[in-house]
Design an enzyme around this catalytic site. Structure first.
Site, PDB file in Angstrom:
ATOM      1  N   ARG A  90      25.744 -11.479 -12.777  1.00 36.77           N
ATOM      2  CA  ARG A  90      27.006 -11.714 -12.208  1.00 36.77           C
ATOM      3  C   ARG A  90      27.925 -12.110 -12.949  1.00 36.77           C
ATOM      4  NH1 ARG A  90      28.406 -15.254  -6.682  1.00 36.77           N
ATOM      5  NH2 ARG A  90      30.662 -14.750  -6.557  1.00 36.77           N
ATOM      6  N   ASN A 144      24.651  -6.688  -1.775  1.00 31.73           N
ATOM      7  CA  ASN A 144      25.801  -6.032  -2.119  1.00 31.73           C
ATOM      8  C   ASN A 144      25.562  -5.126  -3.420  1.00 31.73           C
ATOM      9  OD1 ASN A 144      28.019  -7.117  -0.539  1.00 31.73           O
ATOM     10  ND2 ASN A 144      27.702  -9.227  -1.596  1.00 31.73           N
ATOM     11  N   CYS A 164      27.764  -7.538   6.867  1.00 36.40           N
ATOM     12  CA  CYS A 164      28.503  -8.400   6.035  1.00 36.40           C
ATOM     13  C   CYS A 164      29.243  -9.492   6.907  1.00 36.40           C
ATOM     14  CB  CYS A 164      29.741  -7.382   5.295  1.00 36.40           C
ATOM     15  SG  CYS A 164      30.837  -8.515   4.350  1.00 36.40           S
ATOM     16  N   HIS A 194      34.016  -4.622   2.304  1.00 37.81           N
ATOM     17  CA  HIS A 194      34.870  -5.297   1.418  1.00 37.81           C
ATOM     18  C   HIS A 194      36.246  -4.301   1.142  1.00 37.81           C
ATOM     19  CE1 HIS A 194      31.541  -7.969  -0.469  1.00 37.81           C
ATOM     20  NE2 HIS A 194      31.904  -8.049   0.744  1.00 37.81           N
ATOM     21  N   TYR A 244      39.640  -9.192   0.271  1.00 39.78           N
ATOM     22  CA  TYR A 244      39.110  -8.157  -0.781  1.00 39.78           C
ATOM     23  C   TYR A 244      40.203  -7.221  -1.163  1.00 39.78           C
ATOM     24  CZ  TYR A 244      34.281  -9.913  -0.941  1.00 39.78           C
ATOM     25  OH  TYR A 244      33.149 -10.678  -0.861  1.00 39.78           O
TER      26      TYR A 244
END
Length: 421
Positions: A90, A144, A164, A194, A244
């Protein structure tokens, strides 16, 4: 009822456990299996999980295993909450795109594509194991990028629904502002995972009074601050975009901001270390306050609601989920995965009708869906050219020299996770 959580060694799992304990009448779990290859984390997380169940007088049994096949055997539902490559991967997703002047984020843009390429093959392997062991089990995906992962599962014929926490977060926030119970708030939530907007906020149900104009008039400053967007933009739109959307509406501003501070992954990694130390304390029998800063607020409530509806009659009849479009948004293919209100039951999720969308939203949804088509193709078939095309199609990138540079960086940073590289 037996549930399995793949990725059960996550530091976020105690939030899920707390929800299972509090909402046991809605979802009466008899056995909960935490599945994770990291045995050391499993031991710490499961110890706290059992203490939370005991404190709240939950009679369910919590077991652990590093063996996926054993963990999902006979499960009625399997929750996926995994992170291939961990926080280290990440951190890369959030940093190398900045070198090309693009947003570094783990679920959208180049970082989101990298995560999809790592994740889709792993999730499909797990799903095949579930199908071999118990073909009737539901798969609830919280991993995700949820839209792409859910589409991969559905295309492969799995019984899957994507989940989500963005929508339930808005529901809880609006309920507080309106001083009503969350169950009284119904969202006209439309878009992709998102990439969504609250077009209306209705009291009492899908056909209730739309109080969004009142919310914006009376609480617009607070709503805009939470989104980190200008109040004048929110007023001009007349809807509430997901936070987002800031990556799209303020791209250059966000890139500059991200370049001046540590990545979110670095922050979470430090937080996880502290949380695991807390979980090892035998006196701790509730989720610590620090966990609230970890992200994923209200995930447990959403997961319980969805599982209860898929497995019985305990959940809400209408929920925001990720599922096949099937004509809901006429400008998308039926097999696109969208995030909207849907009726959820034992047979799965059926989206509610959505009014015609303003081109401002429909255009971006169509653009990102085209990117997701290419991203899934790259995840399933591999190849540098497919990665390049997906990056070129993404509205946050869209220039060939950016796409070239990002392709090289993506492959270099993810080679160990890409069988074709």
């Amino acid at each position: 009822m037996k549930l399995a959580v793949v990725g059960g060694g996550s530091t976020y799992t105690p939030e899920l456990i707390d929800g299972f304990a509090r909402l046991r009448d809605t979802l009466p779990i008899e056995e909960l299996v935490l599945v994770d290859p990291a045995a050391d984390r499993l031991e710490l997380v499961s110890g706290l999980a059992r203490r939370i169940f005991a404190k709240q007088d939950h009679a369910g049994k919590i077991t652990t295993t590093t063996d996926i096949d054993a963990g999902v055997a006979d499960a009625d539902a399997v929750l996926l909450q995994l992170r291939v490559g961990g926080q280290a991967a990440r951190n890369q997703d959030e940093t190398w795109p900045l070198e090309c002047g693009c947003v570094g984020q783990e679920t959208t843009g180049a970082g989101g594509l990298a995560k999809a390429l790592r994740t889709v093959p792993v999730v499909l392997d797990i799903a095949e194991r579930v199908r071999r062991t118990n073909p009737d089990a539901w798969i609830i995906d919280f991993t995700n990028p949820v839209g792409i992962v859910t589409r991969a599962l559905l295309q492969a014929g799995h019984k899957a629904v994507g989940l989500c926490n963005v929508a339930i977060g808005f529901q809880r926030k609006f309920a507080r502002l309106l001083e009503v119970e969350p169950g009284q708030v119904h969202l006209d939530h439309v878009g992709l995972n998102h990439l969504s907007w609250e077009l209306g906020v209705r009291l009492g149900g899908p056909d209730g009074e739309n109080v969004l104009p009142k919310l914006l008039a009376e609480h617009g400053d607070a709503i805009a601050d939470d989104l980190r967007m200008p109040r004048k933009l929110v007023d001009r739109l007349g809807v509430v975009p997901s936070y987002y959307l800031r990556y799209f509406y303020a791209h250059d501003e966000v890139v500059k901001e991200l370049g001046t501070k540590p990545s979110r992954a670095a922050e979470v990694a430090a937080m996880e270390k502290e949380l695991l130390e807390m979980y090892g304390d035998p006196a701790l029998d509730e989720k610590p306050e620090l966990l609230a800063k970890r992200g994923g607020a209200f995930y447990s409530e959403a997961a319980v609601d969805l599982a209860a509806s898929l497995l019985g009659d305990g959940g809400s009849p209408v929920q925001v989920v990720n599922t096949y479009n099937n004509g809901t948004l006429p400008f998308l293919a039926d097999d696109a995965v969208i995030e909207v209100q849907a009726r959820v039951g034992r047979d799965g999720a059926s989206p509610l009708a959505v009014p015609a969308l303003d081109p401002l939203y429909a255009g971006l949804i169509a653009n990102v869906t085209a990117y997701e088509d290419l991203a899934l193709e790259a995840a399933l078939r591999g190849g540098r050219d497919r990665v390049f095309k997906a990056l070129l199609a993404h509205p946050l990138i869209g220039q060939y020299d950016y796409a070239e540079g990002l392709t090289d960086r993506l492959i270099a940073h993810n080679r160990e996770h890409l069988a074709w590289a």
